[in-house]
Motif scaffolding. Structure first.
Motif, PDB file in Angstrom:
ATOM      1  N   UNK A 108      65.609  72.084 105.051  1.00  0.00           N
ATOM      2  CA  UNK A 108      64.355  71.331 105.130  1.00  0.00           C
ATOM      3  C   UNK A 108      64.407  70.124 104.205  1.00  0.00           C
ATOM      4  N   UNK A 109      63.756  69.043 104.604  1.00  0.00           N
ATOM      5  CA  UNK A 109      63.645  67.873 103.751  1.00  0.00           C
ATOM      6  C   UNK A 109      62.669  68.162 102.613  1.00  0.00           C
ATOM      7  N   UNK A 110      62.971  67.605 101.445  1.00  0.00           N
ATOM      8  CA  UNK A 110      62.097  67.787 100.292  1.00  0.00           C
ATOM      9  C   UNK A 110      61.346  66.499 100.022  1.00  0.00           C
ATOM     10  N   UNK A 111      60.108  66.633  99.573  1.00  0.00           N
ATOM     11  CA  UNK A 111      59.331  65.440  99.249  1.00  0.00           C
ATOM     12  C   UNK A 111      59.930  64.749  98.026  1.00  0.00           C
ATOM     13  N   UNK A 112      59.940  63.424  98.082  1.00  0.00           N
ATOM     14  CA  UNK A 112      60.522  62.653  96.989  1.00  0.00           C
ATOM     15  C   UNK A 112      59.527  62.446  95.859  1.00  0.00           C
ATOM     16  N   UNK A 113      60.058  62.076  94.690  1.00  0.00           N
ATOM     17  CA  UNK A 113      59.210  61.691  93.563  1.00  0.00           C
ATOM     18  C   UNK A 113      59.086  60.172  93.592  1.00  0.00           C
ATOM     19  N   UNK A 114      58.384  59.608  92.629  1.00  0.00           N
ATOM     20  CA  UNK A 114      58.199  58.157  92.626  1.00  0.00           C
ATOM     21  C   UNK A 114      59.454  57.418  92.186  1.00  0.00           C
ATOM     22  N   UNK A 115      60.365  58.118  91.488  1.00  0.00           N
ATOM     23  CA  UNK A 115      61.552  57.470  90.929  1.00  0.00           C
ATOM     24  C   UNK A 115      62.588  57.192  92.022  1.00  0.00           C
ATOM     25  N   UNK A 116      62.964  55.913  92.141  1.00  0.00           N
ATOM     26  CA  UNK A 116      64.014  55.509  93.085  1.00  0.00           C
ATOM     27  C   UNK A 116      63.809  56.139  94.459  1.00  0.00           C
ATOM     28  N   UNK A 117      62.688  55.871  95.058  1.00  0.00           N
ATOM     29  CA  UNK A 117      62.355  56.482  96.343  1.00  0.00           C
ATOM     30  C   UNK A 117      63.394  56.185  97.430  1.00  0.00           C
ATOM     31  N   UNK A 118      63.836  54.952  97.490  1.00  0.00           N
ATOM     32  CA  UNK A 118      64.817  54.593  98.515  1.00  0.00           C
ATOM     33  C   UNK A 118      66.111  55.383  98.294  1.00  0.00           C
ATOM     34  N   UNK A 119      66.561  55.451  97.028  1.00  0.00           N
ATOM     35  CA  UNK A 119      67.789  56.189  96.714  1.00  0.00           C
ATOM     36  C   UNK A 119      67.647  57.662  97.085  1.00  0.00           C
ATOM     37  N   UNK A 120      66.476  58.224  96.826  1.00  0.00           N
ATOM     38  CA  UNK A 120      66.273  59.635  97.151  1.00  0.00           C
ATOM     39  C   UNK A 120      66.259  59.868  98.658  1.00  0.00           C
ATOM     40  N   UNK A 121      65.699  58.926  99.395  1.00  0.00           N
ATOM     41  CA  UNK A 121      65.724  59.027 100.859  1.00  0.00           C
ATOM     42  C   UNK A 121      67.180  59.018 101.330  1.00  0.00           C
ATOM     43  N   UNK A 122      67.971  58.114 100.779  1.00  0.00           N
ATOM     44  CA  UNK A 122      69.390  58.001 101.151  1.00  0.00           C
ATOM     45  C   UNK A 122      70.129  59.291 100.827  1.00  0.00           C
ATOM     46  N   UNK A 123      69.906  59.825  99.631  1.00  0.00           N
ATOM     47  CA  UNK A 123      70.592  61.043  99.195  1.00  0.00           C
ATOM     48  C   UNK A 123      70.259  62.217 100.106  1.00  0.00           C
ATOM     49  N   UNK A 124      68.976  62.346 100.454  1.00  0.00           N
ATOM     50  CA  UNK A 124      68.566  63.476 101.299  1.00  0.00           C
ATOM     51  C   UNK A 124      69.121  63.356 102.719  1.00  0.00           C
TER      52      UNK A 124
END
Length: 228
Positions: free
Chosen positions: A1-17
């Motif tokens: 399942x996808x996890x909700x991101x935090x405010x820090x580096x949102x784009x990077x977290x989207x990419x990582x997931x």
């Protein structure tokens, strides 16, 4: 399942997931990723943030967008894309030298670490190569030859080595095909893997490395003589 991101580096977290989902095989190469509204909801990010992440992955070659259709998975890793791009810019000899470095170490490690299951798989592909050589079926022979080499690399038990080798298999397969195209009239090589396979079965790391060296030296000589 996808996890909700935090405010820090949102784009990077989207990419990582997204990369993690692809690498785990949940989004296989060639598959279409979920639509934008669904991803926005699951990741809890804005459309712009999601689009930036997808744009970055498209630029890296991991995803590709088809106008009016959607976004598809193009590769299972940014590393693979980078290596494949480099291979396209390299000469056959350069690729062959990298192949030698990887296959030599894989042969050493496989001789030390191979299991009985590995041996059975390697011998199975070896027998398939010999049978196809006897039949003169070049295209199926090249595919079986590649499976044999991949099985040897897998027997090394080194995940990073497996990944690196996996990303240059297309170039390796091309080098084998080019060589066989030029020499096809003289027949396909039977039993060319005997020394390598015997060394791995006998757990002789040095003999396994020497067998790889001998094979690559033959291909280099063929290049120098214009046979490839």
């Amino acid at each position: 399942m996808l996890k909700k991101t935090t405010r820090h580096s949102l784009v990077d977290q989207v990419i990582i997931q997204i990369e993690a989902l692809i690498e785990r095989g949940q989004w296989p190469v060639g598959s279409k990723i979920p639509p934008e509204p669904e991803l926005v909801a699951e990741l809890n990010v804005s459309r712009n943030t999601l689009r930036e992440g997808i744009k970055a992955l498209c630029h890296a070659g991991v995803l590709c967008t088809k106008q009016g259709d959607g976004t598809y998975v193009r590769s299972n890793s940014t590393l693979g894309v980078a290596i494949q791009r480099r291979v396209l810019k390299s000469s056959l000899l350069d690729t062959l030298e990298v192949r030698y470095a990887l296959e030599r170490e894989a042969a050493r490690l496989s001789a030390d670490r191979r299991t009985e299951e590995d041996v059975q798989r390697i011998q199975g592909y070896q027998q398939e190569c010999n049978a196809l050589a006897e039949e003169g079926d070049m295209h199926r022979y090249v595919a079986a030859d590649m499976k044999l080499h991949l099985a040897i690399v897998e027997a090394s038990g080194n995940p990073m080595l497996m990944e690196l080798y996996g990303h240059i298999t297309e170039a390796i397969q091309e080098s084998i095909s080019m060589h066989l195209d030029k020499t096809f009239g003289r027949g396909l090589p039977e039993n060319k893997h005997v020394l390598l396979v015997e060394a791995i079965i006998g757990k002789d790391a040095e003999a396994a490395a020497q067998a790889v060296r001998q094979h690559i030296d033959e291909l280099k000589k063929a290049i120098e003589m214009g046979e490839i």
